[in-house]
Design an enzyme around this catalytic site. Sequence first.
Site, short mmCIF file in Angstrom:
data_model
loop_
_atom_site.label_atom_id
_atom_site.label_comp_id
_atom_site.label_asym_id
_atom_site.label_seq_id
_atom_site.Cartn_x
_atom_site.Cartn_y
_atom_site.Cartn_z
N GLY A 274 0.76 -1.25 0.00
CA GLY A 274 0.00 0.00 0.00
C GLY A 274 0.78 1.28 0.00
CD GLU A 316 0.26 -9.12 0.54
OE1 GLU A 316 0.67 -10.29 0.61
OE2 GLU A 316 -0.94 -8.83 0.43
N PRO A 317 4.55 -5.22 -0.80
CG PRO A 317 6.69 -4.27 -0.75
CD PRO A 317 5.87 -5.38 -0.17
N GLY A 318 3.81 -3.50 -3.89
CA GLY A 318 3.86 -3.61 -5.34
C GLY A 318 4.34 -2.30 -5.92
NE ARG A 319 0.26 2.65 -6.09
CZ ARG A 319 -0.81 2.69 -6.89
NH1 ARG A 319 -0.74 3.30 -8.04
NH2 ARG A 319 -1.94 2.12 -6.53
CE1 TYR A 360 -8.23 2.38 -10.40
CE2 TYR A 360 -6.13 2.55 -11.53
CZ TYR A 360 -7.13 1.77 -10.97
OH TYR A 360 -7.02 0.41 -10.99
CB CYS A 387 -11.40 5.48 -31.68
SG CYS A 387 -10.51 5.63 -33.20
CE1 TYR A 416 -1.33 -3.12 -9.09
CE2 TYR A 416 -0.37 -1.12 -8.21
CZ TYR A 416 -0.78 -2.41 -8.04
OH TYR A 416 -0.63 -3.03 -6.83
N1 LLP Z 1 -1.61 -7.03 -1.44
C1 LLP Z 1 -2.88 -7.10 -1.86
C2 LLP Z 1 -3.74 -8.12 -1.30
C3 LLP Z 1 -3.35 -6.20 -2.82
O1 LLP Z 1 -4.61 -6.28 -3.20
C4 LLP Z 1 -2.48 -5.22 -3.35
C5 LLP Z 1 -2.94 -4.30 -4.37
C6 LLP Z 1 -1.16 -5.20 -2.90
C7 LLP Z 1 -0.76 -6.12 -1.94
C8 LLP Z 1 -0.14 -4.22 -3.42
O2 LLP Z 1 -0.48 -2.92 -3.16
P1 LLP Z 1 0.54 -1.75 -3.52
O3 LLP Z 1 1.76 -1.90 -2.66
O4 LLP Z 1 0.88 -1.88 -4.95
O5 LLP Z 1 -0.20 -0.51 -3.22
N2 LLP Z 1 -4.71 -0.85 -10.19
C9 LLP Z 1 -4.64 0.11 -9.10
C10 LLP Z 1 -4.05 -0.50 -7.86
C11 LLP Z 1 -4.77 -1.72 -7.40
C12 LLP Z 1 -4.13 -2.32 -6.19
C13 LLP Z 1 -4.63 -3.70 -6.00
N3 LLP Z 1 -4.10 -4.37 -4.88
C14 LLP Z 1 -3.84 1.33 -9.55
O6 LLP Z 1 -3.41 1.38 -10.70
O7 LLP Z 1 -3.67 2.28 -8.78
#
Ligand code: LLP
Length: 464
Positions: A274, A316-319, A360, A387, A416
Amino acid sequence: MVSTVPPNVEISSRHYLEPPGQSEAVSPNQLLLPLTATVNDQDHLEVGGCDVPLLLERFGSPLYILDAESLRVACQQYRDSFQRYYPGESLVIYASKAWNTLAVCALVAREGLGIDVVSAGELYTAQIAGIPADITYFHGNNKSREELEMAVATGCRVVVDNWLELKTLANLADGADPTPILLRVTPGIECHTHEYIRTGHIDSKFGFDPDQLEAVFEFVSQHPSLNCLGVHAHIGSQIFELNPHADLGGVMANWLAMAQGHGLTLSELDVGGGLGIRYTESDDPPSIDTWAKTVCEAVLMACQQRNLPLPKLICEPGRSLIGTACITAYTIGSQKTVPGIRSYAAVDGGMSDNPRPITYQSIYRVLLANRMSAPLSETVTLAGKHCESGDILINNAQLPELVPGDVVAIPGTGAYNYSMASNYNRVPRPAAVLAHQGEAELIIRRETLQDLLRQDCLPESLNG
Ligand code: LLP
């Protein structure tokens, strides 16, 4: 929405390279551009030691350019900070929904991270990339029976989201080889982010309601085919506040204590991801280190207060791992001025390679990568080629005067973007390269027109 950069002729794309002015070491998530971004003597943007306009000549346009250094540093900062602030065992897993591809999975695994997957497709990619099953966590609110079977066969951990899944899994495995599971619970924590990417509040499609938890623990304790290792929660994405994650420690420790009442000693606690990134100058996310410190201290204190043994702490970071590591470079094509209203410049991509602005209303910055010192004299709306009137990447961007063939770069496109890309209008998805110390290697081939027909079938009745 209007850019906060004033149309000041003294300012050029170079100003995006300036760090935000903190004294402590910055994390990649606090920068607009990848760590290695610089301007070379051609006045071109360089990433990973590679000249961006030259990369487009070699690999085509548009192009995702992923900086290996930024991704590695972010992985290391997460790992090191969790080791520094948490006396128990910890594990950082990459939320691969941000960008799941073989090379990215392999790179994060080399940095000692595990992985979070949410579908058979992501699990398959992680497996082929060689990520061990015991550090693979399978999430999702509606895993199919086939996906659950695949998870059991691979031996990965399943983050169980609901009763249907729990009961299906209980029947799939046997007591001799129990399935390792975690339980996803909705923590009831509010935070400020876009409504679509908030998941921790009670009215969410994800996870067990906390009111059901006693019954869930009771069920689990009576099914030896399930090896319940821990609990999981995720409160949302692109979050800058620290309080929600500090509060989460106490909420989750209560669940561990509740499990003890059912004879279950849970050894894993997964706090989700997050942490946000800087898309524009007005975004001011905390560093990875500060976030990790908040999470670790909250969990540590909550466990000590309740006399609980320290669980293995997982995040569990992604972004915040991959978002800032990538830029997307495009070529400018047609331009249009609506007198007194707005000037448009169109690029050779758009909502198909970056659906975040239209989905978004996300705001991005843009740089002129082939004339980094040119003054930002124009206010231009950067349009995609699709288009669809809403296919606008950036409203009112500050750019120099543009000519067709100019190369622009949008930072912050690692998370994403490719993972949500589409073939709308049958536009082939771009290639991606990994840039490192002056070398660029292809990590995703550009789709061809033939690729677009790969799944099409022409029935006999229509053929000829
Ligand atoms: N863990 C779970 C269970 C999640 O659902 C998510 C993101 C993460 C970890 C990773 O979150 P992060 O660290 O990336 O914030 N498509 C959207 C974001 C959707 C996030 C979905 N879940 C966007 O482009 O902003």
